[in-house]
Scaffold this active site. Structure first.
Site, PDB file in Angstrom:
ATOM      1  N   GLY B 234       0.854  -1.183   0.000  1.00  0.00           N
ATOM      2  CA  GLY B 234       0.000   0.000   0.000  1.00  0.00           C
ATOM      3  C   GLY B 234       0.887   1.229   0.000  1.00  0.00           C
ATOM      4  O   GLY B 234       2.008   1.199  -0.512  1.00  0.00           O
ATOM      5  N   ILE B 236       2.546   2.610   2.508  1.00  0.00           N
ATOM      6  CA  ILE B 236       3.783   2.412   3.260  1.00  0.00           C
ATOM      7  C   ILE B 236       4.688   1.438   2.526  1.00  0.00           C
ATOM      8  O   ILE B 236       5.884   1.701   2.339  1.00  0.00           O
ATOM      9  CB  ILE B 236       3.494   1.917   4.690  1.00  0.00           C
ATOM     10  N   ARG B 256      -3.041  -7.648  -2.424  1.00  0.00           N
ATOM     11  CA  ARG B 256      -4.365  -8.103  -2.881  1.00  0.00           C
ATOM     12  C   ARG B 256      -4.508  -7.830  -4.371  1.00  0.00           C
ATOM     13  O   ARG B 256      -5.046  -8.630  -5.120  1.00  0.00           O
ATOM     14  CB  ARG B 256      -5.472  -7.368  -2.115  1.00  0.00           C
ATOM     15  N   ILE B 315       6.276  -4.514  10.532  1.00  0.00           N
ATOM     16  CA  ILE B 315       5.927  -3.138  10.899  1.00  0.00           C
ATOM     17  C   ILE B 315       4.422  -2.919  10.753  1.00  0.00           C
ATOM     18  O   ILE B 315       3.963  -1.783  10.627  1.00  0.00           O
ATOM     19  CB  ILE B 315       6.709  -2.097  10.058  1.00  0.00           C
ATOM     20  N   ARG B 317       1.135  -5.229  12.356  1.00  0.00           N
ATOM     21  CA  ARG B 317       0.519  -5.482  13.653  1.00  0.00           C
ATOM     22  C   ARG B 317       1.022  -6.845  14.126  1.00  0.00           C
ATOM     23  O   ARG B 317       1.216  -7.753  13.321  1.00  0.00           O
ATOM     24  CB  ARG B 317      -1.022  -5.518  13.544  1.00  0.00           C
ATOM     25  N   GLU B 346       1.267  -5.553  23.276  1.00  0.00           N
ATOM     26  CA  GLU B 346       2.346  -4.576  23.452  1.00  0.00           C
ATOM     27  C   GLU B 346       2.128  -3.890  24.793  1.00  0.00           C
ATOM     28  O   GLU B 346       1.097  -3.240  24.966  1.00  0.00           O
ATOM     29  CB  GLU B 346       2.318  -3.528  22.325  1.00  0.00           C
ATOM     30  N   HIS B 365       6.957  -0.332  19.199  1.00  0.00           N
ATOM     31  CA  HIS B 365       5.983   0.307  18.311  1.00  0.00           C
ATOM     32  C   HIS B 365       6.296   1.778  18.097  1.00  0.00           C
ATOM     33  O   HIS B 365       5.509   2.662  18.449  1.00  0.00           O
ATOM     34  CB  HIS B 365       4.555   0.122  18.844  1.00  0.00           C
ATOM     35  N   ILE B 366       7.454   2.013  17.538  1.00  0.00           N
ATOM     36  CA  ILE B 366       7.916   3.391  17.324  1.00  0.00           C
ATOM     37  C   ILE B 366       7.850   3.777  15.846  1.00  0.00           C
ATOM     38  O   ILE B 366       8.503   4.720  15.414  1.00  0.00           O
ATOM     39  CB  ILE B 366       9.356   3.596  17.861  1.00  0.00           C
ATOM     40  N   GLY B 367       7.059   3.051  15.090  1.00  0.00           N
ATOM     41  CA  GLY B 367       6.965   3.307  13.654  1.00  0.00           C
ATOM     42  C   GLY B 367       6.626   4.747  13.297  1.00  0.00           C
ATOM     43  O   GLY B 367       7.072   5.263  12.279  1.00  0.00           O
TER      44      GLY B 367
END
Lengths: 327, 401
Positions: B234, B236, B256, B315, B317, B346, B365-367
């Site tokens: 997508g 990202i 997809r 990156i 879930r 988390e 989770h510092i994306g």
């Protein structure tokens, strides 16, 4: 070479933490008769006449005047890596010994590692990891707020092969790229990566969010980054060093980091390596230090070995030496 | 959890116009330069974060001067619409500087204030700003907010929201796909490089009291020219591909839908079957949404298909990976290593086997944990919320399937 013996090449040792890699031996032994330092010392009389090259793997064996005097037929020293600041080129030249290094083999890995350090530092990856695995679970991502790499300004000091590869990678992160170099690169090269030349290093230092050092260590670049240069940098800037520790005035760097003159540093190289265990740089949260591993991948080390073999063979045959280092 | 489809913004004409208005609004309210969403129609170079202004483009000047004050319901004497947040500051609250942004457009009400004064507050709250998954949106909350119109989520993932339930209350949900893209792609690259080159281990060696010298036989694996398999291309995922291209990586992707135009731009090869991607990749990066279809997408079978020298990077879930299967795979060296910005839960319990492995990097989770991204996410959420409250086209609404 039927009937002819393979040339005798001096190495420091095999295996362990410092020696020539065991899985490189098969290849090397097809080209050379390898003599370890130990074997040499046990049989000096015979071997000193026959050793015609030194395969210097990570600065070993050390070559000093004494060794040069006792190896009358030494023609070539092949040194691993690109840096040659550990060699006395004048001395070697005076003994008629040619020197080679491996600049191209290391270039991509080193550029990759420069990017790795910049990203890890800016995004506080190491701190984040420590938080994620520490016994204390009470944290939130806000405790580990970093700064964007994408769209930031990168100043590359030293745009040789490695520096240019860093620029190519940084471009994909939409970074604004400034560079300072002894000579300006041509327009095609500059526009391919969108790099802007800064004739004065001051201009680069004042505008950059990340200052990356990719120069070779020479008398001119010794302590290139000192108190003055650090003060010219933004207080939000990060210094990344993938050249040599001595390019930076380390004491000035410690002070600058302690006084928040700059935000952070990421160093693959220091002086000495390793640093004494009580050195202030080891304890700073805003400093990442790695053990001089920018070229540490299997493929690259193998390529280095092959390059060195080629250089030695050419040198011993009196042919032009690939990757020769000239005075 | 329900599947959602996202209304695309940017390629359609109104989306493009909204983008222009969104940026005009931002430029009007903020001193820093506007940052354009990735699919902008505006043919200008994206401004960087250092406050440099956009190049002077005469065709935009008219638009910029047409500051959309009409979009902001701030008429003299009238109260600002209420927005509910968990808290100001603290471990899980909204950062103070972001609350200041909210206060420009809303009457900010914390959950505590709401609970202490329900009668007065309940009617004022027209929106909820969900920051780091809080406050939790449950039936009880929805029932107590009769004038709630929209839940503006900070971030792109909405797997923590019950979209169907929220929709049944006539409340819209929006997310922030544009603000998260660059920083998340950067973290994907950071994790890939750090894992491949053993950066974290290296740091530990460099500072360890036991280190007397650096070994020369301590090696990582190459990133340049390796094969990267992107699962989920997508916004990202595409930015990851753009970055990976500069490292001369061979890029495979599974999605997809095939994205022919983007493929060409980054030289990516489409793998209709995920198995093909898994078998050929040196690095497998997960960049999908969490939906019932992607839940445990990577399990024992998929890990078994990967090369023993491969690295898994997540990156997306945590629940996209079967964590128990991953533990086993890492312990038995079925794959070389993993680098996870996300886990389930988390944070992980302190006795989780992941924490004992030496071939894994975990980050908390510092994306999108950059000063710039967090601010952009708030701004994008604010724009979305205001669009809903003002009856304007909504840039990033998410719908239940």
């Amino acid at each position: 070479m039927e009937g002819q013996e393979l040339p005798y090449v001096l190495i420091d040792s095999i295996g362990g933490k410092h020696g020539v890699y065991e899985d490189h031996l098969e290849f090397l032994k097809k080209h050379f008769q390898l003599i370890t330092m130990k074997e040499y010392l046990e049989n000096k009389k015979f071997l000193s006449e026959n050793i015609r090259a030194v395969y210097m793997w990570y600065h070993k064996p050390v070559i000093n005047e004494g060794l040069l005097q006792s190896l009358p037929n030494l023609k070539v020293v092949a040194s691993s890596g690109v840096g040659i600041d550990h060699l006395d080129l004048k001395l070697l030249s005076s003994y008629g010994v040619k020197v080679s290094n491996t600049p191209f083999a290391v270039s991509t890995d080193t550029a990759d590692f420069g990017m790795a350090l910049m990203l890890a530092s800016s995004r506080r990856l190491v701190e984040g990891y420590q938080m994620a695995v520490s016994p204390n679970t009470e944290y939130s991502p806000a405790d580990c707020l970093g700064a964007e790499v994408s769209g930031a300004t990168l100043g590359i000091v030293g745009m040789g092969t490695i520096g240019y590869k860093v620029a190519e990678r940084a471009k994909a992160f939409e970074m604004k790229i400034l560079y300072h170099n002894r000579n300006q690169r041509n327009k095609e090269e500059e526009s391919a990566v969108g790099a802007i030349y800064c004739k004065k290093i001051d201009d680069l230092l004042q505008q950059s969010d990340f200052v990356l050092l990719s120069v070779s260590l020479t008398p001119q670049t010794h302590k290139l980054i000192g108190k003055r240069e650090l003060e010219l940098m933004k207080p939000t800037a990060t210094l990344i060093n993938i050249s040599r520790g001595l390019v930076v005035d380390q004491d000035a760097l410690v002070e600058a980091l302690q006084n928040k003159v700059i935000k952070a540093a990421a160093l693959d190289v220091t002086h000495p390596e390793p640093l004494p265990r009580d050195h202030p740089l080891l304890n700073m949260k805003n400093v990442i230090i790695t053990p001089h591993m920018a070229s540490a991948t299997k493929k690259t080390r193998r390529l280095m070995m092959e390059n060195m073999t080629e250089s030695i063979e050419a040198g011993l045959r009196g042919l032009p030496i690939p990757n020769e280092v000239l005075l | 959890m329900f599947r959602f489809t996202q209304k695309k913004c940017g390629l359609s004409e109104f989306g493009g116009r909204f983008t222009l208005l969104f940026n005009a609004w931002r430029k009007h309210t903020q001193p820093t330069a506007a940052v354009l969403p990735s699919r902008s129609l505006i043919p200008v170079r994206k401004a960087n974060f250092r406050g440099l202004s956009l190049p002077d483009n005469p065709s935009l000047r008219g638009l910029y001067s047409r500051t959309p004050k009409a979009d902001v319901q701030v008429m003299a004497g009238e109260e600002l619409p209420g927005v509910l947040i968990l808290d100001v500051g603290g471990t899980h609250g909204v950062l103070e500087n972001l609350v200041a942004l909210l206060k420009k457009h809303f009457h900010v009400i914390t959950l505590k204030e709401f609970r202490e004064n329900k009668e007065e507050m309940r009617k004022k709250i027209q929106s909820v700003f969900v920051f780091e998954n809080r406050p939790t949106i449950d039936r009880e909350l929805l029932e107590s907010l009769p004038n709630l119109k929209v839940i503006g989520n900070s971030g792109v993932g909405v797997d923590h929201l019950d979209l169907k339930m929220i929709s049944n209350f006539g409340v819209k949900v929006t997310n922030t796909p544009h603000a998260v893209a660059d920083s998340t792609a950067d973290i994907g690259m950071a994790l890939m490089l750090a894992s491949a080159r053993r950066l974290v281990e290296g740091c530990q060696i460099a500072v360890s009291p036991d280190t007397k010298y650096f070994a020369v036989n301590w090696l990582g694996v190459e990133v340049t020219k390796a094969t990267l398999g992107i699962i989920g291309m997508g916004n990202i995922g595409y930015k990851v591909a753009q970055r990976a291209k500069a490292f001369d990586m061979r890029i495979l992707y599974h999605n997809r839908n095939r994205r022919k135009e983007e493929e060409e731009a980054v030289g990516a090869h489409y793998c209709e079957k995920m198995e093909d991607l898994l078998q050929q990749s040196d690095f497998v990066m997960l960049v999908v949404n969490l939906t019932p279809e992607t839940h445990k997408l990577i399990g024992k079978k998929e890990l078994g298909l990967m090369k023993p020298t491969a690295t898994l990077i997540n990156i997306s879930r945590g629940a996209i990976v079967d964590q128990d299967a991953l533990v086993e795979a890492l312990q038995n060296k079925v794959i070389r290593a993993a680098a996870l910005d996300v886990t389930y839960p988390e944070p992980l319990p302190r006795d989780h086997p992941f924490l004992k492995l030496n071939n894994i990097i975990i980050t908390p989770h510092i994306g999108t944990a950059t000063v710039q991204a967090i601010r952009m996410m708030t701004e994008e959420a604010i724009a979305n919320i205001l669009a809903v409250l003002n009856g304007k086209p909504i840039p990033s609404e998410v719908f239940p399937k």
